[in-house]
Design a protein around this motif. Sequence first.
Motif, short mmCIF file in Angstrom:
data_model
loop_
_atom_site.label_atom_id
_atom_site.label_comp_id
_atom_site.label_asym_id
_atom_site.label_seq_id
_atom_site.Cartn_x
_atom_site.Cartn_y
_atom_site.Cartn_z
N GLN A 1 0.81 -1.42 0.21
CA GLN A 1 -0.40 0.15 0.07
C GLN A 1 0.73 1.08 0.20
N PHE A 2 1.85 1.37 0.32
CA PHE A 2 2.80 2.32 0.73
C PHE A 2 3.52 2.73 -0.63
N TYR A 3 3.61 1.52 -1.56
CA TYR A 3 3.99 1.71 -2.62
C TYR A 3 3.33 2.14 -3.99
N ARG A 4 1.76 1.83 -3.15
CA ARG A 4 0.47 2.30 -4.52
C ARG A 4 0.40 3.44 -4.17
N GLN A 5 0.34 3.93 -3.08
CA GLN A 5 -0.03 5.29 -2.53
C GLN A 5 1.02 6.30 -2.99
N ASN A 6 2.32 6.33 -3.19
CA ASN A 6 3.23 6.73 -3.20
C ASN A 6 4.23 6.53 -4.26
N GLU B 1 -0.09 0.84 -9.34
CA GLU B 1 0.31 2.63 -10.39
C GLU B 1 1.47 2.97 -10.72
N GLU C 1 4.22 7.93 -7.05
CA GLU C 1 4.53 9.45 -8.50
C GLU C 1 5.28 9.97 -7.16
N ARG D 1 7.29 0.23 6.43
CA ARG D 1 8.18 -0.57 5.08
C ARG D 1 8.32 -1.79 5.61
N TYR E 1 8.16 8.31 -5.52
CA TYR E 1 9.25 6.81 -5.41
C TYR E 1 9.32 7.79 -6.41
N SER F 1 3.05 -2.88 -7.50
CA SER F 1 2.03 -2.44 -7.29
C SER F 1 1.28 -1.59 -8.79
#
Length: 197
Positions: A7-12, A69, A14, A147, A16, A67
Amino acid sequence: MDEPTLQFYRQNAEAYAGWAKAPSARLGGFLALLPPAGAILELGCGAGNHSAVMLAEGFSVRATDGSPEMAEIASQRLGHPVEAMRFDELDAHDAYDGVWASACLLHVPRNELAGILARIHRALRPSGVFYASYKMGEGDGRDSLGRYYNYPPRDWLETTYASAGPWITLSSDTNVIQSFDETPANMLNLVVRKVAS
Protein backbone atom coordinates in the motif's frame (compact mmCIF):
# COMPACT_ATOMS: atom_id res chain seq x y z
CA MET A 1 4.02 -9.49 -0.08
CA ASP A 2 3.46 -7.53 3.10
CA GLU A 3 0.22 -5.61 2.57
CA PRO A 4 1.15 -2.32 4.33
CA THR A 5 4.36 -2.21 2.27
CA LEU A 6 2.45 -2.75 -0.96
CA GLN A 7 0.00 0.00 0.00
CA PHE A 8 2.91 2.37 0.64
CA TYR A 9 4.14 1.90 -2.94
CA ARG A 10 0.61 2.19 -4.34
CA GLN A 11 -0.04 5.45 -2.48
CA ASN A 12 3.41 6.95 -3.10
CA ALA A 13 4.10 5.72 -6.63
CA GLU A 14 4.60 9.19 -8.13
CA ALA A 15 6.96 10.34 -5.38
CA TYR A 16 8.96 7.10 -5.45
CA ALA A 17 9.24 7.16 -9.24
CA GLY A 18 10.50 10.75 -9.04
CA TRP A 19 13.13 9.72 -6.48
CA ALA A 20 14.29 6.59 -8.33
CA LYS A 21 18.03 6.61 -8.80
CA ALA A 22 20.24 5.78 -11.76
CA PRO A 23 20.42 2.12 -12.80
CA SER A 24 22.66 -0.12 -10.72
CA ALA A 25 26.31 -0.31 -11.74
CA ARG A 26 25.90 -4.09 -11.41
CA LEU A 27 23.42 -4.30 -14.28
CA GLY A 28 26.08 -4.36 -17.00
CA GLY A 29 27.84 -7.33 -15.43
CA PHE A 30 24.52 -9.17 -15.10
CA LEU A 31 23.59 -8.58 -18.74
CA ALA A 32 27.03 -9.78 -19.86
CA LEU A 33 26.21 -13.20 -18.36
CA LEU A 34 23.13 -13.61 -20.58
CA PRO A 35 22.83 -14.65 -24.24
CA PRO A 36 22.36 -11.76 -26.70
CA ALA A 37 18.68 -10.77 -26.97
CA GLY A 38 17.91 -13.17 -24.11
CA ALA A 39 14.67 -13.15 -22.12
CA ILE A 40 14.70 -11.26 -18.80
CA LEU A 41 12.08 -11.04 -16.07
CA GLU A 42 12.37 -7.95 -13.89
CA LEU A 43 10.61 -8.15 -10.54
CA GLY A 44 9.78 -4.94 -8.70
CA CYS A 45 10.78 -2.74 -11.63
CA GLY A 46 9.73 0.50 -9.91
CA ALA A 47 10.02 3.43 -12.31
CA GLY A 48 11.56 1.18 -14.98
CA ASN A 49 15.14 2.48 -14.97
CA HIS A 50 16.71 -0.97 -15.21
CA SER A 51 14.23 -2.23 -17.79
CA ALA A 52 15.04 0.80 -19.94
CA VAL A 53 18.69 -0.29 -20.12
CA MET A 54 17.74 -3.91 -20.84
CA LEU A 55 15.44 -2.88 -23.69
CA ALA A 56 18.05 -0.52 -25.13
CA GLU A 57 20.55 -3.41 -25.11
CA GLY A 58 18.16 -5.53 -27.19
CA PHE A 59 16.90 -7.94 -24.55
CA SER A 60 13.36 -9.32 -24.42
CA VAL A 61 12.02 -7.88 -21.17
CA ARG A 62 9.02 -8.80 -19.04
CA ALA A 63 8.83 -5.92 -16.57
CA THR A 64 6.64 -6.33 -13.48
CA ASP A 65 5.83 -4.50 -10.26
CA GLY A 66 3.52 -5.34 -7.37
CA SER A 67 1.97 -1.85 -7.42
CA PRO A 68 -0.45 -1.26 -10.32
CA GLU A 69 0.16 2.48 -9.98
CA MET A 70 3.93 2.01 -10.26
CA ALA A 71 3.51 -0.38 -13.18
CA GLU A 72 1.46 2.25 -15.03
CA ILE A 73 4.09 4.95 -14.46
CA ALA A 74 6.87 2.65 -15.62
CA SER A 75 4.89 1.56 -18.68
CA GLN A 76 4.39 5.20 -19.73
CA ARG A 77 8.06 6.01 -19.19
CA LEU A 78 9.29 2.96 -21.07
CA GLY A 79 6.74 2.87 -23.88
CA HIS A 80 6.65 -0.84 -23.06
CA PRO A 81 4.10 -2.96 -21.18
CA VAL A 82 4.66 -3.37 -17.45
CA GLU A 83 2.55 -5.92 -15.60
CA ALA A 84 1.13 -5.48 -12.13
CA MET A 85 2.25 -8.78 -10.59
CA ARG A 86 3.08 -9.81 -7.03
CA PHE A 87 5.99 -12.17 -6.47
CA ASP A 88 3.66 -14.99 -5.40
CA GLU A 89 1.85 -14.76 -8.75
CA LEU A 90 4.92 -15.79 -10.74
CA ASP A 91 4.05 -19.10 -12.37
CA ALA A 92 6.46 -19.42 -15.31
CA HIS A 93 8.59 -22.49 -16.03
CA ASP A 94 11.93 -22.48 -17.91
CA ALA A 95 11.01 -19.14 -19.48
CA TYR A 96 13.87 -16.71 -18.74
CA ASP A 97 17.60 -16.46 -19.23
CA GLY A 98 17.78 -13.96 -16.38
CA VAL A 99 15.75 -12.65 -13.45
CA TRP A 100 16.58 -9.19 -12.06
CA ALA A 101 15.20 -8.28 -8.62
CA SER A 102 16.87 -5.10 -7.39
CA ALA A 103 15.90 -4.03 -3.86
CA CYS A 104 12.48 -5.67 -3.96
CA LEU A 105 12.69 -9.19 -2.49
CA LEU A 106 13.89 -7.51 0.70
CA HIS A 107 10.19 -6.81 1.36
CA VAL A 108 9.16 -10.50 1.28
CA PRO A 109 8.27 -11.84 4.74
CA ARG A 110 11.00 -14.20 5.93
CA ASN A 111 8.71 -17.23 6.11
CA GLU A 112 7.65 -16.68 2.47
CA LEU A 113 11.02 -15.99 0.86
CA ALA A 114 11.99 -19.63 0.19
CA GLY A 115 8.74 -20.15 -1.72
CA ILE A 116 9.32 -17.03 -3.84
CA LEU A 117 12.90 -18.11 -4.57
CA ALA A 118 11.59 -21.54 -5.64
CA ARG A 119 9.21 -19.82 -8.08
CA ILE A 120 12.15 -17.86 -9.50
CA HIS A 121 14.21 -21.05 -9.82
CA ARG A 122 11.39 -22.69 -11.80
CA ALA A 123 10.97 -19.62 -14.00
CA LEU A 124 14.62 -19.63 -15.06
CA ARG A 125 15.95 -21.75 -17.89
CA PRO A 126 18.80 -24.16 -17.06
CA SER A 127 21.92 -22.06 -16.32
CA GLY A 128 19.76 -18.93 -16.01
CA VAL A 129 21.15 -16.07 -13.92
CA PHE A 130 19.39 -14.38 -10.97
CA TYR A 131 20.34 -11.08 -9.32
CA ALA A 132 18.80 -9.81 -6.09
CA SER A 133 19.78 -7.29 -3.42
CA TYR A 134 18.83 -7.22 0.25
CA LYS A 135 19.23 -4.91 3.23
CA MET A 136 21.40 -6.82 5.67
CA GLY A 137 20.49 -7.23 9.33
CA GLU A 138 19.68 -9.71 12.07
CA GLY A 139 15.93 -9.37 12.59
CA ASP A 140 13.05 -8.34 10.35
CA GLY A 141 11.17 -5.11 11.00
CA ARG A 142 9.82 -1.87 9.55
CA ASP A 143 11.48 1.39 8.56
CA SER A 144 10.31 4.88 9.51
CA LEU A 145 7.81 4.80 6.61
CA GLY A 146 6.22 1.54 7.75
CA ARG A 147 7.75 -0.62 5.02
CA TYR A 148 8.56 -4.20 6.03
CA TYR A 149 12.10 -5.55 5.48
CA ASN A 150 13.32 -9.11 6.04
CA TYR A 151 16.85 -7.83 6.99
CA PRO A 152 18.56 -11.20 6.47
CA PRO A 153 21.96 -12.20 7.81
CA ARG A 154 24.14 -13.70 5.07
CA ASP A 155 24.16 -17.27 6.44
CA TRP A 156 20.36 -17.34 6.79
CA LEU A 157 19.99 -16.10 3.23
CA GLU A 158 22.36 -18.74 1.88
CA THR A 159 20.38 -21.46 3.65
CA THR A 160 17.09 -20.06 2.31
CA TYR A 161 18.42 -19.99 -1.25
CA ALA A 162 19.64 -23.58 -0.92
CA SER A 163 16.21 -24.72 0.27
CA ALA A 164 14.58 -23.19 -2.84
CA GLY A 165 16.66 -25.05 -5.42
CA PRO A 166 20.24 -25.72 -6.48
CA TRP A 167 22.28 -22.62 -7.36
CA ILE A 168 25.90 -21.73 -8.07
CA THR A 169 26.95 -18.42 -6.50
CA LEU A 170 28.65 -16.24 -9.13
CA SER A 171 29.23 -13.15 -6.98
CA SER A 172 28.37 -11.73 -3.58
CA ASP A 173 29.30 -8.22 -2.49
CA THR A 174 28.11 -5.43 -0.22
CA ASN A 175 27.65 -1.67 -0.52
CA VAL A 176 25.96 1.17 1.35
CA ILE A 177 23.06 3.09 -0.18
CA GLN A 178 20.80 5.95 0.87
CA SER A 179 17.23 4.72 1.24
CA PHE A 180 14.03 6.53 0.27
CA ASP A 181 13.56 7.40 3.96
CA GLU A 182 17.04 9.05 3.85
CA THR A 183 18.72 6.48 6.11
CA PRO A 184 21.83 4.53 5.07
CA ALA A 185 21.44 0.82 4.40
CA ASN A 186 24.00 -1.98 4.12
CA MET A 187 23.11 -3.92 0.98
CA LEU A 188 24.04 -7.48 0.03
CA ASN A 189 24.09 -8.13 -3.74
CA LEU A 190 23.85 -11.74 -4.90
CA VAL A 191 24.25 -13.17 -8.40
CA VAL A 192 23.54 -16.88 -8.71
CA ARG A 193 23.15 -19.33 -11.59
CA LYS A 194 20.44 -21.98 -11.69
CA VAL A 195 21.58 -25.58 -11.60
CA ALA A 196 19.05 -27.76 -13.36
CA SER A 197 17.48 -30.05 -10.76
